[in-house]
Design an enzyme around this catalytic site. Structure first.
Site, PDB file in Angstrom:
ATOM      1  CG  ASP A  99      -0.339  -0.336   2.519  1.00 12.36           C
ATOM      2  OD1 ASP A  99       0.902  -0.446   2.594  1.00 12.36           O
ATOM      3  OD2 ASP A  99      -1.087  -0.491   3.510  1.00 12.36           O
ATOM      4  CG  ASP A 102       6.958   6.139   6.307  1.00  7.28           C
ATOM      5  OD1 ASP A 102       7.596   7.124   5.893  1.00  7.28           O
ATOM      6  OD2 ASP A 102       6.496   6.093   7.464  1.00  7.28           O
ATOM      7  CE  LYS A 130       4.068   7.939   4.765  1.00  4.28           C
ATOM      8  NZ  LYS A 130       3.411   8.204   6.078  1.00  4.28           N
ATOM      9  CG  PHE A 151      -0.519   8.554   9.716  1.00  2.00           C
ATOM     10  CD1 PHE A 151       0.415   7.524   9.733  1.00  2.00           C
ATOM     11  CD2 PHE A 151      -1.845   8.246  10.003  1.00  2.00           C
ATOM     12  CE1 PHE A 151       0.049   6.225  10.036  1.00  2.00           C
ATOM     13  CE2 PHE A 151      -2.221   6.948  10.315  1.00  2.00           C
ATOM     14  CZ  PHE A 151      -1.271   5.939  10.335  1.00  2.00           C
ATOM     15  CG  ASP A 158      -4.051   0.277   9.943  1.00  2.00           C
ATOM     16  OD1 ASP A 158      -3.037   0.243   9.211  1.00  2.00           O
ATOM     17  OD2 ASP A 158      -4.009   0.008  11.158  1.00  2.00           O
TER      18      ASP A 158
HETATM   19  P1  IMP Z   1       7.906   1.177   6.135  1.00  2.00           P
HETATM   20  O1  IMP Z   1       8.534  -0.105   6.604  1.00  2.00           O
HETATM   21  O2  IMP Z   1       8.192   2.314   7.087  1.00  2.00           O
HETATM   22  O3  IMP Z   1       8.232   1.531   4.712  1.00  2.00           O
HETATM   23  O4  IMP Z   1       6.371   1.045   6.298  1.00  2.00           O
HETATM   24  C1  IMP Z   1       5.557   0.305   5.528  1.00  2.00           C
HETATM   25  C2  IMP Z   1       4.258   0.051   6.265  1.00  2.00           C
HETATM   26  O5  IMP Z   1       3.986   1.075   7.225  1.00  2.00           O
HETATM   27  C3  IMP Z   1       3.098   0.079   5.315  1.00  2.00           C
HETATM   28  O6  IMP Z   1       2.825  -1.180   4.834  1.00  2.00           O
HETATM   29  C4  IMP Z   1       1.967   0.573   6.170  1.00  2.00           C
HETATM   30  O7  IMP Z   1       1.371  -0.507   6.818  1.00  2.00           O
HETATM   31  C5  IMP Z   1       2.631   1.427   7.213  1.00  2.00           C
HETATM   32  N1  IMP Z   1       2.502   2.872   6.909  1.00  2.00           N
HETATM   33  C6  IMP Z   1       3.483   3.710   6.482  1.00  2.00           C
HETATM   34  N2  IMP Z   1       3.008   4.953   6.309  1.00  2.00           N
HETATM   35  C7  IMP Z   1       1.690   4.897   6.624  1.00  2.00           C
HETATM   36  C8  IMP Z   1       0.632   5.877   6.613  1.00  2.00           C
HETATM   37  O8  IMP Z   1       0.792   7.061   6.279  1.00  2.00           O
HETATM   38  N3  IMP Z   1      -0.592   5.424   6.992  1.00  2.00           N
HETATM   39  C9  IMP Z   1      -0.844   4.141   7.359  1.00  2.00           C
HETATM   40  N4  IMP Z   1       0.109   3.204   7.373  1.00  2.00           N
HETATM   41  C10 IMP Z   1       1.375   3.576   7.014  1.00  2.00           C
END
Ligand code: IMP
Length: 179
Positions: A99, A102, A130, A151, A158
């Site tokens: 989805d 980040d 992001k 966010f 979610d």
């Molecule tokens: P990462 O490991 O930080 O890249 O995060 C990935 C996961 O963090 C995604 O699969 C989402 O479940 C969650 N996530 C990151 N940013 C958001 C956001 O803005 N809203 C909701 N979930 C997020």
């Protein structure tokens, strides 16, 4: 539920256009390859379902569940497998469906893990990116839309397990998570 949204970042129409565009790119790139779409639960569900309808070649569905958030609005960076694949991906072309990217921790960990299982190729498609949130260097192969470091919720994303059923992606009012 809709009252908790400050602004819409991606409308239903924009999401539809993204699924069509990326779906046709994937169709061209994976013709005759029979890739496995690996959806990362639970956030991938609406996107994987809509995107797959626009992929006009044979694909297999598989799912994994990993966690890096523990209820809040920032990633812990500590990636845990909660549910693993139920198929072998040896010699398969794998396309991970996510989805949002980040910090990059989740996908850099999962792509390395799937490559180590002797997949033929491992690529990533994400609805949202992001890049300003990156902690680990990671570049998705297909990106629906690049967004600022805010966010967001909806269309699978979610906050504390709610808002996944919103048909669009929106920015949550800070008052909701500072309560
Ligand atoms: P990462 O490991 O930080 O890249 O995060 C990935 C996961 O963090 C995604 O699969 C989402 O479940 C969650 N996530 C990151 N940013 C958001 C956001 O803005 N809203 C909701 N979930 C997020």
């Amino acid at each position: 539920m809709h009252n908790d949204i400050e602004k819409i970042l991606l409308s239903e129409q924009e999401i539809e256009a993204i699924c069509k565009k990326i779906g046709s790119q994937i169709t061209a790139d994976y013709e005759n390859k029979k890739p496995v779409l690996v959806g990362l639960l639970k956030g991938c569900i609406p996107f994987m379902s809509d995107l797959a309808k626009h992929i006009n070649t044979h694909v297999e569905f598989a799912y994994m569940s990993v966690s890096s958030y523990h209820g809040g609005i920032s990633s812990s960076g500590d990636v845990k497998i909660k549910l693993d694949l139920d198929i072998s991906i040896k010699d398969r072309d794998v396309l991970i469906v996510e989805d949002i990217v980040d910090t990059g921790s989740t996908l850099s960990t999962i792509t390395k893990m799937l490559k180590s299982r002797d997949a033929k190729s491992v690529k990533v498609v994400t609805l949202l990116d992001k890049p300003a949130g990156r902690v680990v260097e990671f570049y998705p192969d297909y990106i629906g839309k690049t967004i600022p470091k805010e966010f967001v919720v909806g269309y699978g994303l979610d906050y504390d397990e709610f808002y996944r059923n919103l048909p669009y992606v929106g920015v949550l009012k800070p008052s909701v998570y500072t309560k």
